[in-house]
Design a protein around this motif. Structure first.
Motif, PDB file in Angstrom:
ATOM      1  N   ALA A   1      -9.917  -1.767   6.217  1.00  0.00           N
ATOM      2  CA  ALA A   1      -8.748  -1.016   6.025  1.00  0.00           C
ATOM      3  C   ALA A   1      -9.079  -0.574   4.518  1.00  0.00           C
ATOM      4  N   ALA A   2      -8.163   0.253   4.122  1.00  0.00           N
ATOM      5  CA  ALA A   2      -8.234   0.436   2.831  1.00  0.00           C
ATOM      6  C   ALA A   2      -7.154   1.405   2.302  1.00  0.00           C
ATOM      7  N   TRP A   3      -6.640   1.209   0.965  1.00  0.00           N
ATOM      8  CA  TRP A   3      -5.578   1.869   0.239  1.00  0.00           C
ATOM      9  C   TRP A   3      -5.764   2.039  -1.167  1.00  0.00           C
ATOM     10  N   MET A   4      -4.903   2.818  -1.591  1.00  0.00           N
ATOM     11  CA  MET A   4      -4.941   2.855  -3.160  1.00  0.00           C
ATOM     12  C   MET A   4      -3.541   2.102  -3.486  1.00  0.00           C
ATOM     13  N   GLN A   5      -3.475   0.887  -4.281  1.00  0.00           N
ATOM     14  CA  GLN A   5      -2.478   0.340  -4.725  1.00  0.00           C
ATOM     15  C   GLN A   5      -2.052   0.833  -5.826  1.00  0.00           C
ATOM     16  N   PRO A   6      -0.731   1.271  -5.978  1.00  0.00           N
ATOM     17  CA  PRO A   6      -0.093   2.084  -7.108  1.00  0.00           C
ATOM     18  C   PRO A   6       0.227   1.078  -8.259  1.00  0.00           C
ATOM     19  N   HIS A   7       0.213   1.705  -9.423  1.00  0.00           N
ATOM     20  CA  HIS A   7       0.637   0.986 -10.704  1.00  0.00           C
ATOM     21  C   HIS A   7       1.853   1.689 -11.335  1.00  0.00           C
ATOM     22  N   PHE A   8       2.666   1.210 -12.083  1.00  0.00           N
ATOM     23  CA  PHE A   8       3.731   1.440 -12.652  1.00  0.00           C
ATOM     24  C   PHE A   8       3.578   1.589 -13.959  1.00  0.00           C
ATOM     25  N   ARG A   9       4.270   2.575 -14.719  1.00  0.00           N
ATOM     26  CA  ARG A   9       4.499   2.729 -16.113  1.00  0.00           C
ATOM     27  C   ARG A   9       5.674   3.228 -16.389  1.00  0.00           C
ATOM     28  N   TYR A  10       6.239   3.063 -17.416  1.00  0.00           N
ATOM     29  CA  TYR A  10       7.633   3.408 -17.967  1.00  0.00           C
ATOM     30  C   TYR A  10       7.497   4.261 -19.086  1.00  0.00           C
ATOM     31  N   GLY A  11       8.493   5.409 -19.155  1.00  0.00           N
ATOM     32  CA  GLY A  11       8.599   6.473 -20.271  1.00  0.00           C
ATOM     33  C   GLY A  11      10.016   6.696 -20.448  1.00  0.00           C
ATOM     34  N   LEU A  12      10.248   7.258 -21.429  1.00  0.00           N
ATOM     35  CA  LEU A  12      11.581   7.656 -21.853  1.00  0.00           C
ATOM     36  C   LEU A  12      11.974   9.079 -21.192  1.00  0.00           C
ATOM     37  N   CYS A  13      12.931   9.349 -20.581  1.00  0.00           N
ATOM     38  CA  CYS A  13      13.473  10.770 -19.993  1.00  0.00           C
ATOM     39  C   CYS A  13      14.029  11.532 -21.160  1.00  0.00           C
TER      40      CYS A  13
ATOM     41  N   PRO B   1       0.843  -1.052  -0.247  1.00  0.00           N
ATOM     42  CA  PRO B   1      -0.025   0.012   0.010  1.00  0.00           C
ATOM     43  C   PRO B   1       0.905   1.410  -0.021  1.00  0.00           C
ATOM     44  N   THR B   2       0.337   2.294  -0.505  1.00  0.00           N
ATOM     45  CA  THR B   2       1.120   3.625  -0.582  1.00  0.00           C
ATOM     46  C   THR B   2       0.743   4.296   0.796  1.00  0.00           C
ATOM     47  N   PRO B   3       1.196   5.260   1.231  1.00  0.00           N
ATOM     48  CA  PRO B   3       1.084   5.923   2.629  1.00  0.00           C
ATOM     49  C   PRO B   3      -0.284   6.886   2.395  1.00  0.00           C
ATOM     50  N   LEU B   4      -0.573   7.024   1.336  1.00  0.00           N
ATOM     51  CA  LEU B   4      -1.820   8.220   1.266  1.00  0.00           C
ATOM     52  C   LEU B   4      -3.042   7.771   1.461  1.00  0.00           C
ATOM     53  N   ARG B   5      -3.485   6.457   1.243  1.00  0.00           N
ATOM     54  CA  ARG B   5      -4.614   5.880   1.408  1.00  0.00           C
ATOM     55  C   ARG B   5      -4.944   4.946   2.485  1.00  0.00           C
ATOM     56  N   HIS B   6      -4.060   4.653   3.415  1.00  0.00           N
ATOM     57  CA  HIS B   6      -4.109   3.617   4.279  1.00  0.00           C
ATOM     58  C   HIS B   6      -4.740   3.961   5.618  1.00  0.00           C
TER      59      HIS B   6
END
Length: 349
Positions: free
Chosen positions: A125-137, A33-38
């Motif tokens: 309990a509740a939280w927002m589980q993060p998702h990840f994406r990739y991009g070019l810098c 979990p992220t710390p923002l939604r727990h």
């Protein structure tokens, strides 16, 4: 003549009509979990402040799927050593409107995070589980970016079926006493919610779980907070109402008006009617009746085989009072609870 029902109220993405149990292999839910939604509950105390990810107890184990709706899937699970129900919200790839609806539903579920009542399913309990994406810098390197993702809800696990399943999928008919006990429990739960400035907005058999001879109201994804609640449990919401199954939705919500506690009273009336009528309101294609519900005050038809005296006439009067067109004249949830207690006493004779 133009339809009194705004088309926006009938858009795709409204909640499903019932839960259907299905099977799924055991597995673990990846990520932390992220710390923002727990938040978590211990000994009845709710901690709503941000919690660092490392403070979140053991990994969540997710088992078989036990239900599904438009906004999420419900699984059995184990959280911190306790058997729980895990609701994982849907993410709709490529549909920004769908993603927004799902997020609103997740946040609406949090309206009850600090509430505990015998007739409400407890959110643990509740939280927002993060998702990840990739991009070019700019320099050509691959960069990993996290963004807000799937909402996870941890709730108490109940063994009983939904009221919908109890009414329509079991061979043994439900007794008049059990129906009245369910009505009393739903009214008690709504009275508790309304007294704290919250409206459910999706009261129906699919969102009520049988617990012994009682019931617990669940699925708060359409709920809203009223600001501020009055002493009668009515007030002005933060936004326009419109959630819930259309067959149980109050006519003022079908017209696009703002939500109030009386909307839940209407939905409760249709649910009470359905427990004895044992059919869907307005038949298999209820959408055809929406115009008449709003424009001409149509309501579900009482069957000929209605409960006999003394309960039948009193019950019918109660239902008719709850779904009358003038929402200000509908009884409060606490009064409905008192009325069902008296009907139980009459039934006992």
């Amino acid at each position: 003549m133009p339809s009194p029902v705004p088309l926006s109220r009938l858009r795709r993405g409204s909640p499903s009509t019932h839960l259907e149990p299905v099977g799924s292999p055991d597995r673990y839910l990846p990520g932390s979990p992220t710390p923002l939604r727990h938040f978590f509950i211990k000994s009845g105390f709710v901690c709503g402040s941000p919690v660092a990810a490392k403070q979140v107890p053991a990994e969540l184990q997710v088992g078989e799927k036990i239900g599904a709706g438009s906004f999420g899937v419900v699984y059995r699970g184990v959280y911190c050593g306790h058997h729980v129900a895990v609701k994982r919200m849907h993410r709709r790839q490529g549909l920004s409107e769908g993603d927004d609806i799902s997020k609103k539903s997740f946040l609406a579920e949090l309206n009850v995070k600090s509430l505990q009542h015998p007739n409400l399913v407890t959110l643990l309990a509740a939280w927002m589980q993060p998702h990840f994406r990739y991009g070019l810098c700019n320099d050509g390197d691959v960069e990993e970016k996290s963004h807000e993702g799937t909402g996870i809800l941890i709730m108490e696990l109940l063994a009983g079926p939904s009221l919908y399943t109890r009414l329509f999928s079991m061979d043994t008919p439900i007794s008049d006493r059990s129906c009245l006990e369910v009505g009393r429990g739903l009214a008690a739960g709504l009275s508790y919610l309304h007294g704290r400035g919250i409206v459910h907005l999706d009261v129906r058999p699919a969102n009520a779980i049988m617990v012994g001879s009682g019931v617990k109201l669940c699925d708060f994804g359409c709920s809203q907070r009223l600001e501020p609640p009055s002493h009668k449990g009515r007030g002005s919401p933060t936004g326009a109402g419109g959630g819930g199954a259309y067959t149980h939705r109050a006519p003022e919500l079908l017209r696009g008006e703002r939500a109030s506690a009386s909307n839940d009273i209407y939905s409760l009336a249709v649910t009470l009617w359905q427990m004895w009528a044992l059919c869907q309101p307005y038949g298999p294609d209820g959408s055809a009746a929406l115009y008449n519900v709003v424009a001409h005050g149509r309501r579900p038809d009482f069957p000929l085989q209605w409960p006999p005296f003394p309960v039948g006439p009193s019950l019918r009067r109660l239902i008719e009072a709850c779904w009358q067109a003038d929402e200000a004249s509908r009884p409060l949830a606490c009064h409905i609870e008192d009325a069902t207690v008296k009907l139980l006493q009459e039934l006992a004779g």
